[in-house]
Write a protein that holds these residues in place. Structure first.
Motif, PDB file in Angstrom:
ATOM      1  N   SER A 122       2.697  26.764 -18.247  1.00  0.00           N
ATOM      2  CA  SER A 122       4.279  26.766 -17.368  1.00  0.00           C
ATOM      3  C   SER A 122       4.790  26.944 -16.693  1.00  0.00           C
ATOM      4  CB  SER A 122       3.250  25.919 -16.095  1.00  0.00           C
ATOM      5  OG  SER A 122       3.623  25.910 -15.216  1.00  0.00           O
ATOM      6  N   GLN A 177       6.942  14.733 -12.153  1.00  0.00           N
ATOM      7  CA  GLN A 177       6.214  15.787 -11.455  1.00  0.00           C
ATOM      8  C   GLN A 177       5.768  16.932 -12.786  1.00  0.00           C
ATOM      9  OE1 GLN A 177       7.192  17.004  -8.640  1.00  0.00           O
ATOM     10  NE2 GLN A 177       7.936  15.780  -7.567  1.00  0.00           N
ATOM     11  N   MET A 231       2.290  15.614 -12.716  1.00  0.00           N
ATOM     12  CA  MET A 231       1.325  16.476 -11.477  1.00  0.00           C
ATOM     13  C   MET A 231       1.442  18.179 -12.248  1.00  0.00           C
ATOM     14  SD  MET A 231       3.240  14.815  -8.482  1.00  0.00           S
ATOM     15  CE  MET A 231       2.038  15.258  -7.068  1.00  0.00           C
ATOM     16  N   GLU A 232       2.453  18.902 -12.138  1.00  0.00           N
ATOM     17  CA  GLU A 232       1.585  19.998 -12.293  1.00  0.00           C
ATOM     18  C   GLU A 232       1.028  20.203 -13.813  1.00  0.00           C
ATOM     19  OE1 GLU A 232       2.825  24.353 -12.546  1.00  0.00           O
ATOM     20  OE2 GLU A 232       3.395  23.179 -11.497  1.00  0.00           O
ATOM     21  N   LEU A 289      -2.100  18.897 -13.442  1.00  0.00           N
ATOM     22  CA  LEU A 289      -3.040  19.001 -12.968  1.00  0.00           C
ATOM     23  C   LEU A 289      -3.416  20.191 -12.721  1.00  0.00           C
ATOM     24  CD1 LEU A 289      -2.860  15.815 -10.653  1.00  0.00           C
ATOM     25  CD2 LEU A 289      -3.945  15.771 -12.689  1.00  0.00           C
ATOM     26  N   ASN A 290      -2.255  21.581 -12.592  1.00  0.00           N
ATOM     27  CA  ASN A 290      -2.829  22.679 -12.224  1.00  0.00           C
ATOM     28  C   ASN A 290      -3.273  23.547 -13.261  1.00  0.00           C
ATOM     29  OD1 ASN A 290      -2.792  21.904  -9.467  1.00  0.00           O
ATOM     30  ND2 ASN A 290       0.116  21.793  -9.498  1.00  0.00           N
ATOM     31  N   LEU A 291      -2.862  23.604 -14.784  1.00  0.00           N
ATOM     32  CA  LEU A 291      -3.109  24.043 -15.566  1.00  0.00           C
ATOM     33  C   LEU A 291      -4.374  24.160 -16.976  1.00  0.00           C
ATOM     34  CD1 LEU A 291       0.607  23.279 -17.305  1.00  0.00           C
ATOM     35  CD2 LEU A 291       0.142  25.536 -15.856  1.00  0.00           C
ATOM     36  N   GLN A 343      -7.087  23.813 -18.889  1.00  0.00           N
ATOM     37  CA  GLN A 343      -7.655  23.195 -19.852  1.00  0.00           C
ATOM     38  C   GLN A 343      -6.728  22.872 -21.289  1.00  0.00           C
ATOM     39  OE1 GLN A 343      -9.081  20.540 -19.320  1.00  0.00           O
ATOM     40  NE2 GLN A 343      -8.349  18.593 -21.449  1.00  0.00           N
ATOM     41  N   ARG A 367      -3.500  22.440 -21.004  1.00  0.00           N
ATOM     42  CA  ARG A 367      -3.171  20.667 -20.572  1.00  0.00           C
ATOM     43  C   ARG A 367      -3.382  19.662 -21.547  1.00  0.00           C
ATOM     44  NH1 ARG A 367      -7.507  18.810 -16.830  1.00  0.00           N
ATOM     45  NH2 ARG A 367      -7.093  21.002 -15.601  1.00  0.00           N
TER      46      ARG A 367
END
Length: 228
Positions: free
Chosen positions: A7, A59, A62-63, A65-67, A69, A72
């Motif tokens: 990201s 932060q 938390m970011e 979680l939007n990526l 697997q 991540r």
């Protein structure tokens, strides 16, 4: 930091974290050559930056979680490394703060002692009275200890005298018993001697009677032979 499949926001957080990590490290290194208030200011600034770095890592977490697997998993390993780095910086900061507080407390104590010459007359008089009271208390305590010591010695002496008197009483009782036994033995001996004396007198009387009878018989026999 190129991270394919990652990201851009996460990478931005990484850059912010790296910059603030460098700043924290520089402040900690600089604090080692400072003392007093300048050192405290540097450590306070480093403490604020540590908080900011912690927020950046939150932060980043938390970011993640939007990526996807696949991304991540790889970025989580890097995040764990950042957390370990920050933990080490926190420990270094804590040690520096502890050292700073100890130094500050020592300086304040020494400063307080060196400023004792500025005490006013009332404080000095109060201190003098306190010292005099302490001396009197120590003297009273010493006298009390001496009195207690004398009392113990007197008690020990009295116990010794009582022990001697008890021993003498036992000796007197033993001597009295011995005298009573001796008196009883003397009485027995006296009675025995008296009995023996009576028997001797009786024996003498019997012997004299026998002699008289024998003498009479002898005289009677002689008389018969002469005049018979």
């Amino acid at each position: 930091m190129d991270s394919p499949g990652g990201s851009e926001l996460f990478e931005s957080y990484e850059q912010d974290y790296e910059a603030i990590k460098v700043s924290i490290t520089e402040r900690l290194n600089a604090s080692g050559s400072q003392n007093g208030e300048p050192k405290k200011q540097i450590l306070r600034a480093a403490d604020r930056e540590v908080d900011e770095a912690s927020e950046i890592l939150q932060q980043m977490e938390m970011e993640l979680l939007n990526l996807p697997q696949t991304s991540r998993t790889r970025l989580q390993a890097r995040l764990r490394g950042y957390k370990s780095e920050l933990d080490r910086l926190k420990q270094t900061l804590k040690r520096a703060q502890t050292t700073s507080r100890s130094t500050s407390d020592r300086d304040e104590l020494l400063g307080g002692l060196s400023g004792g010459s500025d005490l006013d007359a009332a404080s000095m008089d109060q201190r003098s009275r306190l010292l005099n009271g302490t001396d009197r208390l120590a003297e009273s305590s010493r006298r009390l200890q001496d009195t207690h010591k004398i009392a113990l010695e007197t008690e020990s002496l009295g116990a010794g005298i009582l022990g001697d008197l008890r021993g003498q009483r036992e000796q007197i009782i033993h001597t009295r018993n011995t005298l009573l036994e001796a008196d009883s033995s003397i009485d027995k001996a006296s009675r025995t001697l008296k009995g023996m004396a009576r028997r001797m007198a009786t024996n003498k009387l019997i012997t004299a009677s026998i002699i008289i009878v024998l003498a009479g018989l002898i005289l009677f026999v002689l008389y018969r032979k002469i005049f018979g």
